[in-house]
Design an enzyme around this catalytic site. Structure first.
Site, PDB file in Angstrom:
ATOM      1  N   SER A  64       0.866  -1.257  -0.140  1.00  0.00           N
ATOM      2  CA  SER A  64       0.063   0.014  -0.124  1.00  0.00           C
ATOM      3  C   SER A  64       0.882   1.412   0.108  1.00  0.00           C
ATOM      4  O   SER A  64       0.260   2.547  -0.297  1.00  0.00           O
ATOM      5  CB  SER A  64      -1.020  -0.154   1.227  1.00  0.00           C
ATOM      6  OG  SER A  64      -1.908  -0.842   0.997  1.00  0.00           O
ATOM      7  N   LYS A  67       0.428   3.442  -2.933  1.00  0.00           N
ATOM      8  CA  LYS A  67      -1.051   4.183  -3.368  1.00  0.00           C
ATOM      9  C   LYS A  67      -0.658   5.557  -3.504  1.00  0.00           C
ATOM     10  O   LYS A  67      -1.506   6.158  -4.284  1.00  0.00           O
ATOM     11  CB  LYS A  67      -2.017   3.771  -2.022  1.00  0.00           C
ATOM     12  CG  LYS A  67      -2.450   2.373  -2.075  1.00  0.00           C
ATOM     13  CD  LYS A  67      -3.340   2.123  -0.915  1.00  0.00           C
ATOM     14  CE  LYS A  67      -3.889   0.782  -0.895  1.00  0.00           C
ATOM     15  NZ  LYS A  67      -4.663   0.256   0.397  1.00  0.00           N
ATOM     16  N   TYR A 191      -3.397  -3.771 -10.179  1.00  0.00           N
ATOM     17  CA  TYR A 191      -3.273  -3.324  -8.837  1.00  0.00           C
ATOM     18  C   TYR A 191      -2.443  -3.899  -8.015  1.00  0.00           C
ATOM     19  O   TYR A 191      -1.611  -3.517  -7.367  1.00  0.00           O
ATOM     20  CB  TYR A 191      -4.574  -2.864  -8.253  1.00  0.00           C
ATOM     21  CG  TYR A 191      -4.458  -2.673  -6.837  1.00  0.00           C
ATOM     22  CD1 TYR A 191      -4.214  -1.612  -5.844  1.00  0.00           C
ATOM     23  CD2 TYR A 191      -4.863  -3.897  -5.735  1.00  0.00           C
ATOM     24  CE1 TYR A 191      -4.116  -1.462  -4.526  1.00  0.00           C
ATOM     25  CE2 TYR A 191      -4.868  -3.820  -4.585  1.00  0.00           C
ATOM     26  CZ  TYR A 191      -4.377  -2.755  -3.929  1.00  0.00           C
ATOM     27  OH  TYR A 191      -4.400  -2.394  -2.603  1.00  0.00           O
ATOM     28  N   TYR A 243      -5.100   4.930   7.800  1.00  0.00           N
ATOM     29  CA  TYR A 243      -6.398   4.349   7.942  1.00  0.00           C
ATOM     30  C   TYR A 243      -7.214   4.441   9.289  1.00  0.00           C
ATOM     31  O   TYR A 243      -7.160   5.743   9.463  1.00  0.00           O
ATOM     32  CB  TYR A 243      -6.154   2.591   7.802  1.00  0.00           C
ATOM     33  CG  TYR A 243      -5.167   2.060   6.668  1.00  0.00           C
ATOM     34  CD1 TYR A 243      -5.747   2.294   5.238  1.00  0.00           C
ATOM     35  CD2 TYR A 243      -4.064   1.457   7.054  1.00  0.00           C
ATOM     36  CE1 TYR A 243      -5.113   1.858   4.449  1.00  0.00           C
ATOM     37  CE2 TYR A 243      -3.307   1.136   5.821  1.00  0.00           C
ATOM     38  CZ  TYR A 243      -4.007   1.319   4.496  1.00  0.00           C
ATOM     39  OH  TYR A 243      -3.070   0.905   3.624  1.00  0.00           O
ATOM     40  N   VAL A 261       1.226  -3.352   4.037  1.00  0.00           N
ATOM     41  CA  VAL A 261       1.172  -4.632   4.790  1.00  0.00           C
ATOM     42  C   VAL A 261       2.667  -5.517   4.774  1.00  0.00           C
ATOM     43  O   VAL A 261       2.721  -6.207   5.777  1.00  0.00           O
ATOM     44  CB  VAL A 261       0.064  -5.731   4.485  1.00  0.00           C
ATOM     45  CG1 VAL A 261      -1.363  -5.406   4.957  1.00  0.00           C
ATOM     46  CG2 VAL A 261       0.103  -6.016   2.917  1.00  0.00           C
TER      47      VAL A 261
HETATM   48  N1  GLN Z   1      -1.958  -5.500  -1.909  1.00  0.00           N
HETATM   49  C1  GLN Z   1      -2.221  -5.293  -0.627  1.00  0.00           C
HETATM   50  C2  GLN Z   1      -4.065  -5.595  -0.451  1.00  0.00           C
HETATM   51  O1  GLN Z   1      -4.495  -4.915  -1.617  1.00  0.00           O
HETATM   52  C3  GLN Z   1      -2.048  -3.871   0.007  1.00  0.00           C
HETATM   53  C4  GLN Z   1      -2.579  -3.671   1.302  1.00  0.00           C
HETATM   54  C5  GLN Z   1      -1.615  -2.810   2.279  1.00  0.00           C
HETATM   55  O2  GLN Z   1      -0.659  -2.623   2.006  1.00  0.00           O
HETATM   56  N2  GLN Z   1      -2.511  -2.312   3.351  1.00  0.00           N
HETATM   57  O3  GLN Z   1      -4.406  -6.126   0.235  1.00  0.00           O
END
Ligand code: GLN
Length: 410
Positions: A64, A67, A191, A243, A261
Site C-alpha cells: 500500500s 498508493k 493493482y 487508515y 502490509v
Molecule cells: N496488496 C495489498 C492488498 O490490497 C495491499 C494492502 C496494504 O498494504 N495495506 O490487500
C-alpha cells in the site's frame, strides 16, 4: 568526522529492536513467510543526502505504500477533475480493505483504502491503454520517484492474486456502480502488480523525499510530478494514510505518512525530508508496529510534527538603515530567508509604521532564499504604493525573485 544522523538512527533502531509485538500479514501466503526480524530506517533530505541504519537495502514488496505514488501519477496523467470525480478525499476511519463506498456517489471515500486505490490504479496512464501499458506506466513512475529502475516480484504477485477474493469483491462492487468501467479482474491484477513492486527502505526514503521536495527527486533532480499534485497527495496522506489510526497518527506523529502490509512505512515532511522504516510485524490497524514506534521517536526527538513551524516573519527583516546624507540619502531595507505571507506583511509594516523620509528606497533581496506568489505580489504592490507616494523604488534582486515575469513559479 562521521555524521551524527546514521549513529542516531542506529541508536533508535537498537531501542525498538526487542519489540516483537504484532503479526505478519497472513492473508497473502508469500508475505506470511517473510523474515519478521528485519528492521531498517532511512532518511532522504530534500537536497539529496540519504542516511540509513539496519537493513536499508533489503528488498520487499511495496504494497500500500504504492498508493500515494499511484495517486500522484493518476492526477498527473488524467488531471484533478477526472480523478476527483471517481475517488473522494474524505478519511473513512475504516480498515484498509473495508468494502464501503460513499452513499450517493458510489465513489470510494479516499485513494488510500483499497477501494480507492484500485480505482486510482485504473486512472494511471492513458485512457484505454494497450494491455500491460498501465502497469508499465506505474512501474516507470514509481521508478522515477525512487531514482532507479524497479521491478515486480512475480511470486508475490501470483500469491496475492490467488487469494484476492476481497479485492475482487471490491472491484466488482466498483464496476456495478460504474466507478470502474473495465473488467474488474484485470484491474485487480494490475493493482496487485503495482503492490508487488520490489523496493528497499533506501528507495522508499528517496520516494518520500521526492514528495517532501515538491515533486523533484532530490537524488536525480528529475521533476516527477508537479507541486500541486504533491500538495494533494500529502494532504490525503495526512488525513487518510494510516487508515483507522489516522487521527492518533496526526496528533502524535504529525507527518503525512503511508503504511503497507509488508511492513514499509513512509513519512514526507514538506521542505525537510523523506523518512522510511521497515519492520514486517503489524499492529491491529495493519501498520508496522516497530515502524510506528520509530516515527513516534523521530517526531519527539527531532521536532518533526508538521504543525510545529518556527515563526516565519520575525527574522525576515535583516536591517532597515539609511545610507548617505541630505538629498542623496537612501533608505535600504535588507530582507532575508524564505518569504511567505507573514514575512511580506512584516516588510510592508516596516514602511507603514515608519514611512521613509528619503526619496530613494531600496529593497535588498540578495539574501532571500525563496519567495512565494503572494509575497511577491505584496512586495510589488508595496513598491507601487511607495512610487505613488513619490519615492524612487528599486529592488536588489540578483535571482529575479520578484522582478521576473508572472507565472514562472516561486
Ligand atoms: N496488496 C495489498 C492488498 O490490497 C495491499 C494492502 C496494504 O498494504 N495495506 O490487500
Amino acid at each position: 568526522m562521521r555524521s551524527l544522523v546514521p549513529d542516531y538512527l542506529a541508536d533508535v533502531l537498537a531501542d525498538v529492536a526487542s519489540d516483537t509485538s504484532g503479526e505478519l500479514a497472513g492473508y497473502i501466503p508469500e508475505l506470511a513467510s517473510a523474515d519478521p526480524d528485519r528492521l531498517a530506517a532511512a532518511f532522504a533530505t530534500v537536497d539529496g543526502e540519504v542516511y540509513g541504519a539496519g537493513d536499508i537495502d533489503a528488498a520487499f514488496t511495496i504494497q500500500s505504500v504504492s498508493k500515494p505514488f499511484a495517486y500522484a501519477l493518476a492526477l498527473s496523467d488524467r488531471g484533478f477533475p477526472a480523478v476527483l470525480d471517481k475517488v473522494g478525499v474524505e478519511p473513512s476511519g475504516e480498515a484498509f480493505n473495508e468494502i464501503s463506498l460513499e452513499t450517493g456517489t458510489g465513489r470510494p471515500r479516499n485513494p488510500m483504502i483499497n477501494a480507492g486505490a484500485i480505482t486510482v490504479h485504473s486512472l494511471a496512464g492513458a485512457d484505454d491503454p494497450e494491455p500491460g501499458a498501465r502497469v508499465e506506466r506505474i512501474v516507470s513512475g514509481l521508478s522515477a520517484f525512487a531514482g532507479r529502475p524497479l521491478r515486480i516480484d512475480e511470486a508475490m504477485c501470483a500469491s496475492e492474486m490467488d487469494n484476492a477474493h476481497r479485492n475482487l469483491a471490491i472491484a466488482h462492487m466498483l464496476r456495478s456502480h460504474g466507478i470502474l468501467t473495465e473488467d474488474p479482474r484485470a484491474v485487480v491484477d494490475g493493482y496487485i502488480r503495482q503492490c508487488s513492486v520490489l523496493v528497499t527502505p533506501r528507495d522508499l526514503a528517496v520516494m518520500a523525499g521526492t514528495l517532501a521536495n515538491g515533486g523533484v527527486n532530490p537524488v536525480t533532480a528529475e521533476r516527477v510530478v508537479d507541486a500541486a499534485v504533491v500538495r494533494q497527495v500529502l494532504s490525503v496522506m495526512a488525513t487518510c494514510g494510516m487508515y483507522d489510526a489516522a487521527g492518533d497518527w496526526a496528533t502524535q506523529v504529525g507527518i503525512p505518512a503511508k503504511s503497507g502490509v509488508s511492513g514499509g512505512l513512509i513519512g514526507a515532511l514538506p521542505g525537510q525530508l523523506g523518512i522510511a522504516t521497515f519492520s514486517p510485524r503489524l499492529d491491529e490497524h495493519g501498520n508496522s508496529a516497530r515502524g510506528v514506534s520509530l516515527f513516534e521517536r523521530f517526531t519527539t526527538d527531532m521536532g518533526l510534527h508538521v504543525m510545529d513551524v518556527p515563526p516565519a516573519a520575525q527574522a525576515v527583516v535583516r536591517s532597515n538603515h539609511i545610507r548617505g546624507h541630505g538629498s542623496a540619502a537612501v533608505r535600504i531595507l535588507q530582507v532575508q530567508g524564505g518569504i511567505r505571507f507573514a514575512g511580506a506583511e512584516r516588510i510592508v509594516r516596516e514602511f507603514v509604521a515608519d514611512p521613509p523620509l528619503q526619496r530613494t528606497v531600496v529593497l535588498d533581496l540578495a539574501r532571500v532564499s525563496s519567495i512565494d506568489d503572494v509575497a511577491r505580489r505584496m512586495l510589488l504592490e508595496l513598491a507601487r504604493r511607495l512610487t505613488a507616494d513619490g519615492h524612487d523604488v528599486s529592488f536588489v534582486d540578483p535571482e529575479s525573485l520578484v522582478t521576473r515575469s508572472r507565472g514562472s513559479g516561486g
